[in-house]
Scaffold this motif. Sequence first.
Motif, PDB file in Angstrom:
ATOM      1  N   VAL A  24      43.636  -5.450 -11.271  1.00 49.81           N
ATOM      2  CA  VAL A  24      42.993  -4.333 -12.107  1.00 49.81           C
ATOM      3  C   VAL A  24      41.701  -4.114 -11.281  1.00 49.81           C
ATOM      4  O   VAL A  24      41.059  -4.903 -10.744  1.00 49.81           O
ATOM      5  N   PRO A  25      41.352  -2.580 -11.070  1.00 46.47           N
ATOM      6  CA  PRO A  25      40.211  -2.269 -10.340  1.00 46.47           C
ATOM      7  C   PRO A  25      39.023  -3.201 -10.799  1.00 46.47           C
ATOM      8  O   PRO A  25      38.596  -3.616 -11.939  1.00 46.47           O
ATOM      9  N   PRO A  26      38.045  -3.256  -9.892  1.00 45.42           N
ATOM     10  CA  PRO A  26      36.944  -4.157  -9.810  1.00 45.42           C
ATOM     11  C   PRO A  26      36.072  -3.626 -11.169  1.00 45.42           C
ATOM     12  O   PRO A  26      35.208  -4.319 -11.460  1.00 45.42           O
ATOM     13  N   LEU A 135      58.880   2.170  -9.990  1.00 45.68           N
ATOM     14  CA  LEU A 135      57.999   1.322  -9.725  1.00 45.68           C
ATOM     15  C   LEU A 135      58.526   0.021  -8.795  1.00 45.68           C
ATOM     16  O   LEU A 135      59.637   0.006  -9.088  1.00 45.68           O
ATOM     17  N   PRO A 136      57.871  -0.478  -8.097  1.00 45.02           N
ATOM     18  CA  PRO A 136      58.415  -1.849  -7.307  1.00 45.02           C
ATOM     19  C   PRO A 136      58.666  -2.659  -8.198  1.00 45.02           C
ATOM     20  O   PRO A 136      59.681  -3.351  -8.094  1.00 45.02           O
ATOM     21  N   PHE A 207      45.001   4.056 -12.233  1.00 43.23           N
ATOM     22  CA  PHE A 207      45.987   3.362 -13.139  1.00 43.23           C
ATOM     23  C   PHE A 207      47.470   3.294 -12.515  1.00 43.23           C
ATOM     24  O   PHE A 207      48.274   2.286 -12.743  1.00 43.23           O
ATOM     25  N   ALA A 208      47.583   4.356 -11.625  1.00 49.87           N
ATOM     26  CA  ALA A 208      48.858   4.509 -10.763  1.00 49.87           C
ATOM     27  C   ALA A 208      48.878   3.268 -10.099  1.00 49.87           C
ATOM     28  O   ALA A 208      49.956   2.658  -9.719  1.00 49.87           O
ATOM     29  N   ASP A 209      47.951   2.862  -9.323  1.00 44.66           N
ATOM     30  CA  ASP A 209      47.631   1.694  -8.395  1.00 44.66           C
ATOM     31  C   ASP A 209      48.159   0.341  -9.248  1.00 44.66           C
ATOM     32  O   ASP A 209      48.668  -0.616  -8.741  1.00 44.66           O
ATOM     33  N   VAL A 210      47.574   0.287 -10.406  1.00 43.76           N
ATOM     34  CA  VAL A 210      47.548  -0.680 -11.322  1.00 43.76           C
ATOM     35  C   VAL A 210      49.228  -1.141 -11.424  1.00 43.76           C
ATOM     36  O   VAL A 210      49.719  -2.087 -11.513  1.00 43.76           O
ATOM     37  N   GLU A 233      47.287  -1.170  -0.443  1.00 40.05           N
ATOM     38  CA  GLU A 233      47.251  -0.044   0.733  1.00 40.05           C
ATOM     39  C   GLU A 233      48.429   1.147   0.517  1.00 40.05           C
ATOM     40  O   GLU A 233      48.140   2.044   1.112  1.00 40.05           O
ATOM     41  N   GLU A 234      49.252   0.770  -0.642  1.00 41.65           N
ATOM     42  CA  GLU A 234      50.130   1.884  -0.844  1.00 41.65           C
ATOM     43  C   GLU A 234      49.569   2.881  -1.372  1.00 41.65           C
ATOM     44  O   GLU A 234      48.612   2.877  -2.493  1.00 41.65           O
ATOM     45  N   PRO A 235      49.943   4.249  -1.319  1.00 39.04           N
ATOM     46  CA  PRO A 235      49.452   5.483  -1.874  1.00 39.04           C
ATOM     47  C   PRO A 235      49.880   5.538  -3.435  1.00 39.04           C
ATOM     48  O   PRO A 235      50.785   4.837  -3.806  1.00 39.04           O
ATOM     49  N   VAL A 236      49.146   6.406  -4.132  1.00 40.30           N
ATOM     50  CA  VAL A 236      49.397   6.321  -5.691  1.00 40.30           C
ATOM     51  C   VAL A 236      50.812   6.961  -5.704  1.00 40.30           C
ATOM     52  O   VAL A 236      51.217   7.835  -4.821  1.00 40.30           O
ATOM     53  N   ALA A 237      51.498   6.665  -6.683  1.00 42.30           N
ATOM     54  CA  ALA A 237      52.757   6.929  -7.056  1.00 42.30           C
ATOM     55  C   ALA A 237      52.832   8.657  -7.107  1.00 42.30           C
ATOM     56  O   ALA A 237      52.208   9.198  -7.831  1.00 42.30           O
ATOM     57  N   GLU A 238      53.667   9.190  -6.146  1.00 45.02           N
ATOM     58  CA  GLU A 238      53.554  10.735  -5.938  1.00 45.02           C
ATOM     59  C   GLU A 238      54.078  11.479  -7.492  1.00 45.02           C
ATOM     60  O   GLU A 238      53.615  12.165  -7.977  1.00 45.02           O
ATOM     61  N   ALA A 239      55.148  10.801  -8.277  1.00 47.45           N
ATOM     62  CA  ALA A 239      55.556  11.375  -9.144  1.00 47.45           C
ATOM     63  C   ALA A 239      54.623  11.165 -10.386  1.00 47.45           C
ATOM     64  O   ALA A 239      54.373  12.109 -11.035  1.00 47.45           O
ATOM     65  N   MET A 240      54.054   9.893 -10.677  1.00 47.85           N
ATOM     66  CA  MET A 240      53.304   9.898 -11.643  1.00 47.85           C
ATOM     67  C   MET A 240      51.902  10.980 -11.361  1.00 47.85           C
ATOM     68  O   MET A 240      51.274  11.541 -12.315  1.00 47.85           O
ATOM     69  N   GLY A 241      51.299  10.901 -10.046  1.00 49.06           N
ATOM     70  CA  GLY A 241      50.350  11.957  -9.684  1.00 49.06           C
ATOM     71  C   GLY A 241      50.600  13.390 -10.067  1.00 49.06           C
ATOM     72  O   GLY A 241      49.713  14.137 -11.015  1.00 49.06           O
TER      73      GLY A 241
END
Length: 249
Positions: A24-26, A135-136, A207-210, A233-241
């Motif tokens: 979760v983001p800080p 997602l992973p 949220f995409a990072d979450v 370190e992974e970029p935001v999921a391209e499809a969701m963005g």
Amino acid sequence: MSGTPTAHLPAPAEDARLQIRFVVPPAFHEIPVFGTEDQVAEELWELVCEVLASEPDETRVRWAVALAGLIPPMAEAGVIHAGMCLVDVDGRPSTASIVASVCPLVGTDHAGAVDFLLTRLARSRPEAEVTAIELPAGRAAAVIDAVATSLDGGPTPLDGMAVPLHDGVLTTSVIQVHLPLPNESQLLSLELSTPCPEDWELYSELFADVVRSIHLEFADLPTVSEALYGPLEEPVAEAMGQRVKAAFG
């Protein structure tokens, strides 16, 4: 990084439990969902005093009452984690929430769960953007929607914030991700919502990072002694963005 919320759910093996972890983001503060009434009330007031440290008691009480009203339905809905943020963006206050819940997977088997959800969501929410994402942690169904809520004209926690109302109606932007769990009997749902449309892209990328950080693991240990993840370190999921920007960008 604020930490890794962890939930333990029944697994097919008697001596193993399914661990669910995500980052979760800080900026998001955890809302107390579990505990006795006195414990929840105390933790809730501590949360409001921390988040609204510079606000008067009247504002803190308004936020505490509003959040307290959300806790019983969240507990009934199987919420395992809830968090909220109140931050300054370009000199103005902005808010958003993240909620994670687990519910029984019904109406379909695990193998066809995502396609079943896509069909059901598309029918029940025809105005929403519904799509499958990878997602992973596995294939999931994603929903991007706008939810309209009529306000009664009385004071709300959003007073004083740059939140647009149209004829007394508040529109909240929402992303949901629904992931069938590997125990084949439950569904993990994560949701981000914000009433601040100008900050939608910022929150949706967080949220995409979450959801990309979701980690599922069967383990014998009933608790986790250390965080699984370092900084993402992974970029935001391209499809969701792309879906986010198409719907609300």
